[in-house]
Write a protein that holds these residues in place. Structure first.
Motif, PDB file in Angstrom:
ATOM      1  N   ILE A  53      -8.061  13.477  -3.943  1.00  0.00           N
ATOM      2  CA  ILE A  53      -7.045  13.798  -2.950  1.00  0.00           C
ATOM      3  C   ILE A  53      -5.700  13.272  -3.449  1.00  0.00           C
ATOM      4  CG2 ILE A  53      -6.334  13.482  -0.562  1.00  0.00           C
ATOM      5  CD1 ILE A  53      -9.357  12.830  -0.025  1.00  0.00           C
ATOM      6  N   SER A  54      -4.742  14.150  -3.496  1.00  0.00           N
ATOM      7  CA  SER A  54      -3.414  13.746  -3.928  1.00  0.00           C
ATOM      8  C   SER A  54      -2.707  13.021  -2.791  1.00  0.00           C
ATOM      9  CB  SER A  54      -2.605  14.989  -4.327  1.00  0.00           C
ATOM     10  OG  SER A  54      -1.253  14.635  -4.525  1.00  0.00           O
ATOM     11  N   PRO A  55      -2.177  11.814  -3.023  1.00  0.00           N
ATOM     12  CA  PRO A  55      -1.470  11.115  -1.963  1.00  0.00           C
ATOM     13  C   PRO A  55      -0.088  11.712  -1.676  1.00  0.00           C
ATOM     14  CG  PRO A  55      -1.451   9.805  -3.960  1.00  0.00           C
ATOM     15  CD  PRO A  55      -2.303  11.019  -4.237  1.00  0.00           C
ATOM     16  N   LEU A 103     -15.536  11.966  12.412  1.00  0.00           N
ATOM     17  CA  LEU A 103     -15.034  10.651  12.019  1.00  0.00           C
ATOM     18  C   LEU A 103     -13.516  10.658  12.142  1.00  0.00           C
ATOM     19  CD1 LEU A 103     -15.414   7.826  10.694  1.00  0.00           C
ATOM     20  CD2 LEU A 103     -15.306   8.982   8.471  1.00  0.00           C
ATOM     21  N   ALA A 104     -12.989   9.683  12.884  1.00  0.00           N
ATOM     22  CA  ALA A 104     -11.533   9.520  12.997  1.00  0.00           C
ATOM     23  C   ALA A 104     -11.190   8.093  12.589  1.00  0.00           C
ATOM     24  CB  ALA A 104     -11.064   9.781  14.419  1.00  0.00           C
ATOM     25  N   VAL A 105     -10.117   7.954  11.830  1.00  0.00           N
ATOM     26  CA  VAL A 105      -9.673   6.634  11.393  1.00  0.00           C
ATOM     27  C   VAL A 105      -8.182   6.473  11.688  1.00  0.00           C
ATOM     28  CG1 VAL A 105     -11.411   6.479   9.559  1.00  0.00           C
ATOM     29  CG2 VAL A 105      -9.125   7.355   9.020  1.00  0.00           C
ATOM     30  N   PRO A 106      -7.765   5.218  11.916  1.00  0.00           N
ATOM     31  CA  PRO A 106      -6.335   4.972  12.042  1.00  0.00           C
ATOM     32  C   PRO A 106      -5.683   5.055  10.666  1.00  0.00           C
ATOM     33  CG  PRO A 106      -7.528   2.906  12.076  1.00  0.00           C
ATOM     34  CD  PRO A 106      -8.560   4.004  12.041  1.00  0.00           C
ATOM     35  N   VAL A 107      -4.462   5.540  10.627  1.00  0.00           N
ATOM     36  CA  VAL A 107      -3.674   5.525   9.393  1.00  0.00           C
ATOM     37  C   VAL A 107      -2.800   4.280   9.492  1.00  0.00           C
ATOM     38  CG1 VAL A 107      -1.892   6.715   8.056  1.00  0.00           C
ATOM     39  CG2 VAL A 107      -3.737   8.031   9.132  1.00  0.00           C
ATOM     40  N   MET A 108      -3.117   3.298   8.636  1.00  0.00           N
ATOM     41  CA  MET A 108      -2.488   1.985   8.728  1.00  0.00           C
ATOM     42  C   MET A 108      -1.618   1.684   7.506  1.00  0.00           C
ATOM     43  SD  MET A 108      -3.790   0.883  11.633  1.00  0.00           S
ATOM     44  CE  MET A 108      -3.231  -0.819  11.589  1.00  0.00           C
ATOM     45  N   ASP A 109      -0.432   1.140   7.770  1.00  0.00           N
ATOM     46  CA  ASP A 109       0.441   0.611   6.726  1.00  0.00           C
ATOM     47  C   ASP A 109       0.429  -0.900   6.931  1.00  0.00           C
ATOM     48  OD1 ASP A 109       2.321   0.279   4.716  1.00  0.00           O
ATOM     49  OD2 ASP A 109       4.022   0.761   6.011  1.00  0.00           O
ATOM     50  N   ALA A 148      -0.519  -3.851   8.817  1.00  0.00           N
ATOM     51  CA  ALA A 148      -0.926  -4.022  10.214  1.00  0.00           C
ATOM     52  C   ALA A 148      -0.259  -3.005  11.134  1.00  0.00           C
ATOM     53  CB  ALA A 148      -0.596  -5.439  10.675  1.00  0.00           C
ATOM     54  N   ARG A 149       0.558  -2.098  10.565  1.00  0.00           N
ATOM     55  CA  ARG A 149       1.316  -1.140  11.378  1.00  0.00           C
ATOM     56  C   ARG A 149       0.557   0.176  11.507  1.00  0.00           C
ATOM     57  NH1 ARG A 149       6.557   2.367  10.057  1.00  0.00           N
ATOM     58  NH2 ARG A 149       5.487   2.525   8.069  1.00  0.00           N
ATOM     59  N   LEU A 150       0.313   0.593  12.744  1.00  0.00           N
ATOM     60  CA  LEU A 150      -0.327   1.880  13.019  1.00  0.00           C
ATOM     61  C   LEU A 150       0.689   3.000  12.795  1.00  0.00           C
ATOM     62  CD1 LEU A 150      -2.751   3.532  14.175  1.00  0.00           C
ATOM     63  CD2 LEU A 150      -1.676   3.215  16.425  1.00  0.00           C
ATOM     64  N   CYS A 151       0.312   3.968  11.950  1.00  0.00           N
ATOM     65  CA  CYS A 151       1.206   5.094  11.649  1.00  0.00           C
ATOM     66  C   CYS A 151       0.690   6.405  12.224  1.00  0.00           C
ATOM     67  CB  CYS A 151       1.376   5.240  10.140  1.00  0.00           C
ATOM     68  SG  CYS A 151       2.157   3.803   9.385  1.00  0.00           S
ATOM     69  N   GLY A 152      -0.617   6.486  12.476  1.00  0.00           N
ATOM     70  CA  GLY A 152      -1.191   7.723  13.005  1.00  0.00           C
ATOM     71  C   GLY A 152      -2.703   7.685  12.892  1.00  0.00           C
ATOM     72  N   THR A 153      -3.318   8.869  12.898  1.00  0.00           N
ATOM     73  CA  THR A 153      -4.768   8.978  12.749  1.00  0.00           C
ATOM     74  C   THR A 153      -5.113  10.173  11.875  1.00  0.00           C
ATOM     75  OG1 THR A 153      -4.994  10.325  14.753  1.00  0.00           O
ATOM     76  CG2 THR A 153      -5.303   7.939  15.008  1.00  0.00           C
ATOM     77  N   LEU A 154      -6.285  10.084  11.263  1.00  0.00           N
ATOM     78  CA  LEU A 154      -6.813  11.133  10.409  1.00  0.00           C
ATOM     79  C   LEU A 154      -8.252  11.371  10.856  1.00  0.00           C
ATOM     80  CD1 LEU A 154      -6.683  12.926   7.839  1.00  0.00           C
ATOM     81  CD2 LEU A 154      -7.210  10.871   6.506  1.00  0.00           C
ATOM     82  N   GLY A 155      -8.580  12.615  11.172  1.00  0.00           N
ATOM     83  CA  GLY A 155      -9.923  12.920  11.639  1.00  0.00           C
ATOM     84  C   GLY A 155     -10.525  14.090  10.882  1.00  0.00           C
ATOM     85  N   ILE A 156     -11.843  14.016  10.657  1.00  0.00           N
ATOM     86  CA  ILE A 156     -12.565  15.094   9.974  1.00  0.00           C
ATOM     87  C   ILE A 156     -13.861  15.362  10.728  1.00  0.00           C
ATOM     88  CG2 ILE A 156     -11.588  14.709   7.673  1.00  0.00           C
ATOM     89  CD1 ILE A 156     -14.065  13.013   6.976  1.00  0.00           C
ATOM     90  N   ASN A 211      -9.037   4.395   3.287  1.00  0.00           N
ATOM     91  CA  ASN A 211      -8.174   4.255   2.107  1.00  0.00           C
ATOM     92  C   ASN A 211      -7.269   5.466   1.930  1.00  0.00           C
ATOM     93  OD1 ASN A 211      -8.962   1.700   1.297  1.00  0.00           O
ATOM     94  ND2 ASN A 211     -10.714   2.470   0.142  1.00  0.00           N
ATOM     95  N   THR A 212      -7.795   6.653   2.215  1.00  0.00           N
ATOM     96  CA  THR A 212      -6.986   7.874   2.142  1.00  0.00           C
ATOM     97  C   THR A 212      -5.820   7.758   3.115  1.00  0.00           C
ATOM     98  OG1 THR A 212      -8.888   9.209   1.487  1.00  0.00           O
ATOM     99  CG2 THR A 212      -7.018  10.390   2.439  1.00  0.00           C
ATOM    100  N   GLY A 213      -6.094   7.270   4.314  1.00  0.00           N
ATOM    101  CA  GLY A 213      -5.036   7.076   5.304  1.00  0.00           C
ATOM    102  C   GLY A 213      -4.001   6.065   4.846  1.00  0.00           C
ATOM    103  N   ARG A 214      -4.449   4.960   4.260  1.00  0.00           N
ATOM    104  CA  ARG A 214      -3.508   3.936   3.781  1.00  0.00           C
ATOM    105  C   ARG A 214      -2.561   4.499   2.717  1.00  0.00           C
ATOM    106  NH1 ARG A 214      -7.568   0.150   5.254  1.00  0.00           N
ATOM    107  NH2 ARG A 214      -8.886   0.442   3.442  1.00  0.00           N
ATOM    108  N   GLN A 215      -3.058   5.411   1.887  1.00  0.00           N
ATOM    109  CA  GLN A 215      -2.237   5.980   0.810  1.00  0.00           C
ATOM    110  C   GLN A 215      -1.062   6.792   1.350  1.00  0.00           C
ATOM    111  OE1 GLN A 215      -4.731   8.236  -1.857  1.00  0.00           O
ATOM    112  NE2 GLN A 215      -6.120   6.524  -2.184  1.00  0.00           N
ATOM    113  N   ILE A 216      -1.205   7.358   2.538  1.00  0.00           N
ATOM    114  CA  ILE A 216      -0.136   8.215   3.075  1.00  0.00           C
ATOM    115  C   ILE A 216       0.646   7.564   4.209  1.00  0.00           C
ATOM    116  CG2 ILE A 216      -1.304  10.367   2.438  1.00  0.00           C
ATOM    117  CD1 ILE A 216      -1.891  10.489   5.656  1.00  0.00           C
TER     118      ILE A 216
END
Length: 145
Positions: free
Chosen positions: A2-4, A99-105, A107-115, A133-138
């Protein structure tokens, strides 16, 4: 892989869905002003659900709970889930394993990613970690700041 930094969020989401062998997905960005998750990209979501998933309060539904808890939220079969986490309309997706995960920077919540998959499925710890980890990259690009 996956390209970040894909050309568009829709392409990023499509790559992510494919990398996990899934058929549906959503990417939401946190709006700090109203604490709602705003839809950025989606794939495989029925048109009837679009008004519902455009803006999701933190703490509501699968994505909202992932954001609130700042941890992965998984359901082996959304169609038979009785936990109360998923909203009744979510069953219209026909998705089962989700599966849904928080997108974290940090400790900062930036959004969510779900599949999601159209079959019952238990995501492994490795898959949950990979999606986190995919979420952290973006994260910093999703919610600059």
């Amino acid at each position: 892989m996956i390209s970040p930094t894909p050309p568009t969020w829709a392409e990023f989401l499509s790559q992510t869905i494919s990398a996990f062998g899934c058929t549906t997905g959503t990417l939401h960005r946190l709006d700090p002003a109203d604490r709602h998750l705003k839809l950025v990209a989606h794939q495989g979501i029925p048109e009837a659900l679009m008004p519902i998933i455009q803006s999701i309060p933190v703490g509501k539904g699968i994505a909202g709970v992932a954001a609130e808890r700042q941890e992965a939220v998984e359901m082996c079969n959304l169609q038979t889930d009785t936990s109360g986490v998923a909203k009744p309309g979510a069953k219209q997706t026909q998705v089962q394993g989700t599966l849904a995960v928080p997108v974290m920077d940090g400790a900062r919540l930036c959004g969510t990613l779900g599949i999601g998959k159209l079959v019952p499925y238990d995501f492994t710890e490795e898959e949950k970690d990979r999606l986190m980890n995919t979420g952290r990259q973006i994260a910093a690009r999703l919610l600059p700041g």
